[in-house]
Write an enzyme that holds these catalytic residues in place. Structure first.
Site, short mmCIF file in Angstrom:
data_model
loop_
_atom_site.label_atom_id
_atom_site.label_comp_id
_atom_site.label_asym_id
_atom_site.label_seq_id
_atom_site.Cartn_x
_atom_site.Cartn_y
_atom_site.Cartn_z
N HIS A 150 0.83 -1.20 0.00
CA HIS A 150 0.00 0.00 0.00
C HIS A 150 0.87 1.26 0.00
O HIS A 150 2.07 1.20 0.25
CB HIS A 150 -0.93 0.02 1.22
CG HIS A 150 -2.12 -0.87 1.07
ND1 HIS A 150 -2.05 -2.23 1.24
CD2 HIS A 150 -3.42 -0.59 0.76
CE1 HIS A 150 -3.26 -2.76 1.04
NE2 HIS A 150 -4.10 -1.78 0.75
N LYS A 154 -0.61 4.96 4.44
CA LYS A 154 -1.51 4.05 5.14
C LYS A 154 -0.91 3.70 6.50
O LYS A 154 0.19 3.13 6.57
CB LYS A 154 -1.75 2.78 4.32
CG LYS A 154 -2.76 1.82 4.96
CD LYS A 154 -3.12 0.69 4.03
CE LYS A 154 -4.05 -0.32 4.68
NZ LYS A 154 -5.33 0.28 5.13
#
Length: 260
Positions: A150, A154
């Site tokens: 990600h 995040k």
């Protein structure tokens, strides 16, 4: 009449995409937005329609919204979902990081309130299919590992998608995976996090959006299933479906597949 929607965490990357999608769809109406960190509640300050209510406190909230879409933070999403259920709104939670105990509490509360609700680990249709395929593959390949990748912003890891994938792999297995006796990690954490006997490895790097690989290994062969989300716009189709279909549910559910 259009379905009225409130978006919590509307200033984040996903929240901005969600509000834009809702404004484009004539079957939906952006009734309200919420963030506890706002200095002003003037919709013009956030380029919102004048009819959109802006809130920075739950206690001040009085809205006709039917569906509560949450892209806030793991710390706030649980409280927000409780508030929504207690005030006649149907929560759709796109924020990951809720514990199994919190999900159980929301399930119980939704039943008590005779309300529907949905926790969505991933709104991408490719991710939903990946999880379904992984569950099927686990019947034949019980040994599996997950690599999830990600964007650098995040905060939580592993991702909700990865955890849900691990749950589905565990549910799909017909035999236990092989275990290594007395494994040695020369650097702690080298084998990743272990969830339901599925190692999960989390990557956080700039340039990525949301990606996942599931690796299965068997005698003399291997299988890899991968999905890639290159733009957050890819999640909006799934969110649109969830908003329009969530009230067909009976109670609180986990996974976009419940409304497909």
């Amino acid at each position: 009449m259009p379905t009225t929607v409130l978006v919590a965490g509307f200033r984040g990357s996903m929240g901005q995409k969600a509000t834009a999608m809702i404004k484009r769809d004539p079957e939906l109406e952006l009734a309200a937005v919420y963030s506890p960190h706002l200095e002003t509640t003037d919709p013009a300050a956030y380029d919102l329609p004048a009819t959109t209510q802006v809130f920075n406190q739950l206690s001040a909230m009085d809205t006709p919204a039917q569906v509560w879409v949450d892209f806030s933070t793991p710390a706030g999403a649980f409280e927000n979902a409780q508030f929504a259920l207690e005030h006649g709104m149907t929560p759709i939670i796109g924020t990951s990081g809720l514990s199994d105990d919190q999900v159980a509490q929301l399930t119980k509360l939704a039943k008590e309130q005779h309300q529907a609700g949905l926790l969505v680990p991933n709104f991408g249709l490719s991710a939903v299919l990946l999880m379904q395929f992984a569950k099927q593959a686990a019947q034949y390949f019980p040994d599996a590992e997950i690599i999830e990748m990600h964007h650098a912003d995040k905060k939580d890891s592993p991702s909700g998608t990865a955890v849900n994938t691990a749950k589905m792999i565990a549910a799909g297995r017909k035999q236990a995976p092989e275990t290594v006796e007395n494994p040695v990690e020369t650097i702690p954490g080298a084998r990743g996090a272990n969830y339901e006997d599925v190692p999960i490895h989390a990557v956080r790097l700039p340039g990525y959006v949301a990606h996942e690989q599931v690796l299965f290994g068997g005698p003399g062969e291997a299988l890899t299933i991968r999905q890639d989300s290159f733009d957050r716009e890819s999640f909006m189709h799934g969110l649109n479906i969830a908003i329009k279909q969530v009230n067909r549910l009976k109670g609180f559910a986990v996974g976009l597949e419940n409304v497909l």
